[in-house]
Design an enzyme around this catalytic site. Structure first.
Site, PDB file in Angstrom:
ATOM      1  N   ARG A   1      -3.997   9.903   4.661  1.00 59.18           N
ATOM      2  CA  ARG A   1      -2.804  10.737   4.816  1.00 59.18           C
ATOM      3  C   ARG A   1      -2.101  10.961   3.470  1.00 59.18           C
ATOM      4  O   ARG A   1      -1.567  12.029   3.191  1.00 59.18           O
ATOM      5  CB  ARG A   1      -1.863  10.033   5.806  1.00 59.18           C
TER       6      ARG A   1
ATOM      7  N   ASP B   1       5.058   0.526  12.023  1.00 62.54           N
ATOM      8  CA  ASP B   1       3.837  -0.110  11.520  1.00 62.54           C
ATOM      9  C   ASP B   1       3.711  -1.564  11.962  1.00 62.54           C
ATOM     10  O   ASP B   1       2.633  -2.161  11.826  1.00 62.54           O
ATOM     11  CB  ASP B   1       3.788  -0.047   9.980  1.00 62.54           C
TER      12      ASP B   1
ATOM     13  N   ILE C   1       8.171   6.970  16.849  1.00 60.64           N
ATOM     14  CA  ILE C   1       7.791   7.686  15.619  1.00 60.64           C
ATOM     15  C   ILE C   1       6.519   8.505  15.825  1.00 60.64           C
ATOM     16  O   ILE C   1       6.455   9.663  15.437  1.00 60.64           O
ATOM     17  CB  ILE C   1       7.593   6.701  14.437  1.00 60.64           C
TER      18      ILE C   1
ATOM     19  N   CYS D   1      -4.864   7.689   9.636  1.00 58.10           N
ATOM     20  CA  CYS D   1      -4.986   7.102  10.973  1.00 58.10           C
ATOM     21  C   CYS D   1      -4.620   8.139  12.026  1.00 58.10           C
ATOM     22  O   CYS D   1      -3.681   8.912  11.845  1.00 58.10           O
ATOM     23  CB  CYS D   1      -4.047   5.906  11.117  1.00 58.10           C
TER      24      CYS D   1
ATOM     25  N   LYS E   1       0.833  -1.221   0.000  1.00 67.92           N
ATOM     26  CA  LYS E   1       0.000   0.000   0.000  1.00 67.92           C
ATOM     27  C   LYS E   1       0.862   1.263   0.000  1.00 67.92           C
ATOM     28  O   LYS E   1       0.623   2.190  -0.772  1.00 67.92           O
ATOM     29  CB  LYS E   1      -0.908  -0.006   1.236  1.00 67.92           C
ATOM     30  N   ASN E   2       1.852   1.288   0.882  1.00 65.67           N
ATOM     31  CA  ASN E   2       2.581   2.547   1.083  1.00 65.67           C
ATOM     32  C   ASN E   2       3.569   2.883  -0.026  1.00 65.67           C
ATOM     33  O   ASN E   2       4.171   3.947  -0.008  1.00 65.67           O
ATOM     34  CB  ASN E   2       3.274   2.557   2.451  1.00 65.67           C
TER      35      ASN E   2
ATOM     36  N   ARG F   1       0.018  14.853  13.287  1.00 66.24           N
ATOM     37  CA  ARG F   1       0.734  14.491  12.059  1.00 66.24           C
ATOM     38  C   ARG F   1       0.827  15.743  11.184  1.00 66.24           C
ATOM     39  O   ARG F   1       0.158  15.857  10.154  1.00 66.24           O
ATOM     40  CB  ARG F   1       0.020  13.347  11.329  1.00 66.24           C
ATOM     41  N   PRO F   2       1.694  16.697  11.593  1.00 68.11           N
ATOM     42  CA  PRO F   2       1.786  17.952  10.838  1.00 68.11           C
ATOM     43  C   PRO F   2       2.382  17.739   9.438  1.00 68.11           C
ATOM     44  O   PRO F   2       2.929  16.672   9.155  1.00 68.11           O
ATOM     45  CB  PRO F   2       2.701  18.820  11.700  1.00 68.11           C
ATOM     46  N   ILE F   3       2.286  18.775   8.596  1.00 67.82           N
ATOM     47  CA  ILE F   3       2.891  18.695   7.258  1.00 67.82           C
ATOM     48  C   ILE F   3       3.891  19.832   7.068  1.00 67.82           C
ATOM     49  O   ILE F   3       4.174  20.246   5.949  1.00 67.82           O
ATOM     50  CB  ILE F   3       1.826  18.698   6.128  1.00 67.82           C
ATOM     51  N   ASP F   4       4.418  20.332   8.205  1.00 66.03           N
ATOM     52  CA  ASP F   4       5.342  21.477   8.135  1.00 66.03           C
ATOM     53  C   ASP F   4       6.570  21.195   7.272  1.00 66.03           C
ATOM     54  O   ASP F   4       7.023  22.053   6.508  1.00 66.03           O
ATOM     55  CB  ASP F   4       5.763  21.903   9.554  1.00 66.03           C
TER      56      ASP F   4
ATOM     57  N   ARG G   1      -8.378  -0.543   4.879  1.00 64.63           N
ATOM     58  CA  ARG G   1      -7.529   0.454   4.206  1.00 64.63           C
ATOM     59  C   ARG G   1      -6.193  -0.142   3.802  1.00 64.63           C
ATOM     60  O   ARG G   1      -5.543   0.359   2.887  1.00 64.63           O
ATOM     61  CB  ARG G   1      -7.298   1.645   5.134  1.00 64.63           C
TER      62      ARG G   1
HETATM   63  N1  EPU Z   1       6.241  14.710  10.831  1.00 65.70           N
HETATM   64  C1  EPU Z   1       6.285  16.049  11.166  1.00 65.70           C
HETATM   65  N2  EPU Z   1       6.165  16.974  10.150  1.00 65.70           N
HETATM   66  C2  EPU Z   1       6.000  16.599   8.847  1.00 65.70           C
HETATM   67  C3  EPU Z   1       5.962  15.220   8.527  1.00 65.70           C
HETATM   68  C4  EPU Z   1       6.090  14.292   9.541  1.00 65.70           C
HETATM   69  O1  EPU Z   1       6.423  16.419  12.328  1.00 65.70           O
HETATM   70  O2  EPU Z   1       5.906  17.499   7.989  1.00 65.70           O
HETATM   71  C5  EPU Z   1       6.380  13.711  11.912  1.00 65.70           C
HETATM   72  C6  EPU Z   1       5.095  12.888  12.064  1.00 65.70           C
HETATM   73  O3  EPU Z   1       4.149  13.569  12.854  1.00 65.70           O
HETATM   74  C7  EPU Z   1       5.597  11.620  12.698  1.00 65.70           C
HETATM   75  C8  EPU Z   1       6.983  11.458  12.077  1.00 65.70           C
HETATM   76  O4  EPU Z   1       7.337  12.750  11.557  1.00 65.70           O
HETATM   77  O5  EPU Z   1       5.732  11.791  14.080  1.00 65.70           O
HETATM   78  C9  EPU Z   1       7.053  10.429  10.963  1.00 65.70           C
HETATM   79  O6  EPU Z   1       6.136  10.754   9.954  1.00 65.70           O
HETATM   80  P1  EPU Z   1       6.363  10.367   8.406  1.00 65.70           P
HETATM   81  O7  EPU Z   1       6.185  11.611   7.617  1.00 65.70           O
HETATM   82  O8  EPU Z   1       7.634   9.614   8.282  1.00 65.70           O
HETATM   83  O9  EPU Z   1       5.165   9.394   8.168  1.00 65.70           O
HETATM   84  P2  EPU Z   1       4.053   9.454   7.042  1.00 65.70           P
HETATM   85  O10 EPU Z   1       4.660   9.756   5.734  1.00 65.70           O
HETATM   86  O11 EPU Z   1       2.915  10.285   7.505  1.00 65.70           O
HETATM   87  C10 EPU Z   1       4.315   6.930   6.435  1.00 65.70           C
HETATM   88  C11 EPU Z   1       3.403   5.734   6.331  1.00 65.70           C
HETATM   89  C12 EPU Z   1       2.967   5.332   7.729  1.00 65.70           C
HETATM   90  C13 EPU Z   1       4.207   4.978   8.534  1.00 65.70           C
HETATM   91  C14 EPU Z   1       5.170   6.181   8.559  1.00 65.70           C
HETATM   92  C15 EPU Z   1       6.480   5.880   9.255  1.00 65.70           C
HETATM   93  C16 EPU Z   1       2.282   6.035   4.234  1.00 65.70           C
HETATM   94  C17 EPU Z   1       1.033   6.312   3.506  1.00 65.70           C
HETATM   95  N3  EPU Z   1       2.227   6.098   5.555  1.00 65.70           N
HETATM   96  O12 EPU Z   1       3.553   7.959   7.066  1.00 65.70           O
HETATM   97  O13 EPU Z   1       2.173   4.144   7.552  1.00 65.70           O
HETATM   98  O14 EPU Z   1       3.836   4.650   9.848  1.00 65.70           O
HETATM   99  O15 EPU Z   1       5.471   6.584   7.209  1.00 65.70           O
HETATM  100  O16 EPU Z   1       7.108   4.789   8.676  1.00 65.70           O
HETATM  101  O17 EPU Z   1       3.305   5.753   3.628  1.00 65.70           O
HETATM  102  C18 EPU Z   1       0.426   2.650   8.011  1.00 65.70           C
HETATM  103  O18 EPU Z   1       0.660   2.113   6.914  1.00 65.70           O
HETATM  104  O19 EPU Z   1      -0.333   2.147   8.881  1.00 65.70           O
HETATM  105  C19 EPU Z   1       1.064   3.935   8.331  1.00 65.70           C
HETATM  106  C20 EPU Z   1       0.627   4.743   9.277  1.00 65.70           C
END
Ligand code: EPU
Length: 419
Positions: free
Chosen positions: A92, A308, A330, A116, A22-23, A121-124, A400
């Site tokens: 997400r 995960d 994480i 989830c 999926k990811n 889960r910010p996008i900064d 999902r």
């Molecule tokens: N974070 C920030 N700012 C940002 C982006 C991330 O503070 O701009 C923080 C997040 O809040 C979190 C950490 O950085 O605490 C890691 O977040 P990351 O961006 O690495 O995760 P993601 O891209 O949102 C993906 C997977 C998740 C998986 C994480 C970590 C997808 C669609 N999702 O999420 O998968 O847990 O990487 O490996 O690829 C799942 O499949 O169940 C799932 C949640």
């Protein structure tokens, strides 16, 4: 609302072919927007998140259709650059479309993504990186309006404060058709990043260093279409291995990318299961009661233990002999499944990022509600090893990320049905 009914206590045995990941399928679907030609994605899992991605593509003017785990995406004509809020909220990964739409058209409008609930889960990092690449970003009434002044982003040197998977993907997607070279320092090293880069290279992109902390992207004028096979899902792999281990069973998992499962498998081996790998297969046999894992299990960015897989491994360790300790590094709120496991008889104490699991001899079925995707899978796993019947609601979370989970479990001899 559908539920899963599980009559526990059956030993899972058999062979299973692993679903596609999926990811990596999600960012690859977004990446197809960058190609002016048709892309064919084989081994694409058919999941609700994938259908959400397909709705986003179709809403932008692409044509995306599925049959037999193949997605055919034609993004020759893009007529819109805005993703409506309802689609942004579905998952997400909707935010990953930002980099791809910008790369294709030079403008896009999005909003805060859903997904989830695992804590904030910010996008900064995504937005800061886009700005560094020359994108003007304005927020207005919940909308994030992005525009590149001269239609094309430019390369930049970006050092991420944390190796975020999503931010790394967004930067790559924006950079492959930008002017000049982009360097990402402290990039995420997850296998899904390599799969995305593998797809983009197959479409003509110039990327090196994926799988390492420093990724270099040389912008191209345009990409072409390709036929690409999505990698197998290492988290589904961890999930089915945990379920089989929890029930004292035996499995041959096929279509596995063995090297990528190492951070999980090396921990699971400490429970006393026999695990052998050959080619694209993993064989696991779990005999008597599992042993607790002695060392603290710390979730970390790849190649550390994957966050995960934390919940699903926990579902096997709740009945292990001894005490295991998890440290979740994480996400701030990724122990929401523990209440359900405790309701089934587990002994778990959570304090901040630490969870202490004292193994109990037996779990009992109970009515529980899935709180998120991996937590829901952990509940299914616990229910399979429990005595009696469990009813799991909230299973849209599970759908999902797991393709026909009840069929896979039934195939292995589990007693589970969807009502
Ligand atoms: N974070 C920030 N700012 C940002 C982006 C991330 O503070 O701009 C923080 C997040 O809040 C979190 C950490 O950085 O605490 C890691 O977040 P990351 O961006 O690495 O995760 P993601 O891209 O949102 C993906 C997977 C998740 C998986 C994480 C970590 C997808 C669609 N999702 O999420 O998968 O847990 O990487 O490996 O690829 C799942 O499949 O169940 C799932 C949640």
């Amino acid at each position: 609302m559908q539920k899963l009914i599980v009559n526990g206590g059956k030993t899972l045995r058999g062979e299973l072919s692993l679903q596609g990941c999926k990811n990596s399928a999600l960012p690859i679907m977004a990446a197809s927007l960058l190609c002016g030609e048709e892309c064919v994605l084989n081994n694409c899992p058919e999941l609700t998140d994938i259908y959400s991605a397909s709705r986003i593509l179709n809403g932008l003017g692409s044509r995306c259709r599925f049959s037999d785990n193949t997605a055919v995406i034609d993004s020759q004509n893009i007529s819109k650059t805005e993703i409506p809020e309802n689609l942004m909220r579905e998952m997400r990964s909707s935010i990953i479309f930002m980099g791809a739409i910008l790369g294709r058209t030079g403008e896009c409008t999005v909003s805060i993504p859903g997904g989830c609930e695992l804590g904030p889960r910010p996008i900064d990092m995504h937005l800061a990186a886009m700005k560094k690449m020359g994108v003007d970003i304005r927020e207005s009434y919940g909308k994030i309006i992005c525009r590149v002044p001269f239609g094309k982003a430019h390369g930049a040197k970006i050092s991420l404060p944390f190796p975020s998977v999503g931010a790394t993907e967004n930067i790559i997607l924006c950079a492959v058709t930008a002017d000049g070279e982009t360097v990402i320092n402290n990039a995420a090293r997850e296998p899904e990043i390599c799969d995305l880069c593998g797809f983009l290279r197959a479409c003509g992109a110039e990327i090196s260093g994926d799988g390492e902390s420093r990724i270099v992207i040389k912008g191209q004028n345009r990409l072409h279409g390709c036929v690409y096979a999505i990698m197998p899902d290492r988290i589904a792999c961890a999930t089915y291995l945990s379920m089989v281990a929890a029930t004292g069973g035996e499995i041959v998992l096929k279509n596995v990318c063995v090297a990528e499962t190492e951070p999980f498998v090396s921990v699971l081996e400490q429970t006393g299961c026999s695990i052998y790998t050959y080619d694209d297969r993993i064989y696991l046999r779990s005999g008597s009661r599992l042993k607790a894992v002695k060392d603290r299990i710390r979730t970390m960015p790849h190649p550390g233990f994957p966050t995960d897989a934390q919940a699903v491994l926990m579902s096997a360790l709740v009945t292990a002999n001894g005490t295991s300790v998890f440290e979740e590094n994480i996400f701030d709120c990724r122990y929401r499944h523990t209440d359900a496991l405790v309701k089934m008889g587990a002994d778990i104490q959570v304090l901040g990022k630490i969870a202490v699991i004292k193994g109990v001899p037996q779990l009992h079925g109970a009515n529980v509600e899935a709180t998120d995707l991996r937590g829901g899978a952990a509940m299914v796993s616990a229910a399979l090893s429990a005595e009696g019947t469990a009813e799991i609601s909230g299973i849209s979370h599970i759908d999902r990320g797991y393709e026909k989970i009840e069929e896979a479990v039934r195939h292995l001899g589990g007693d589970i049905r969807r009502v």
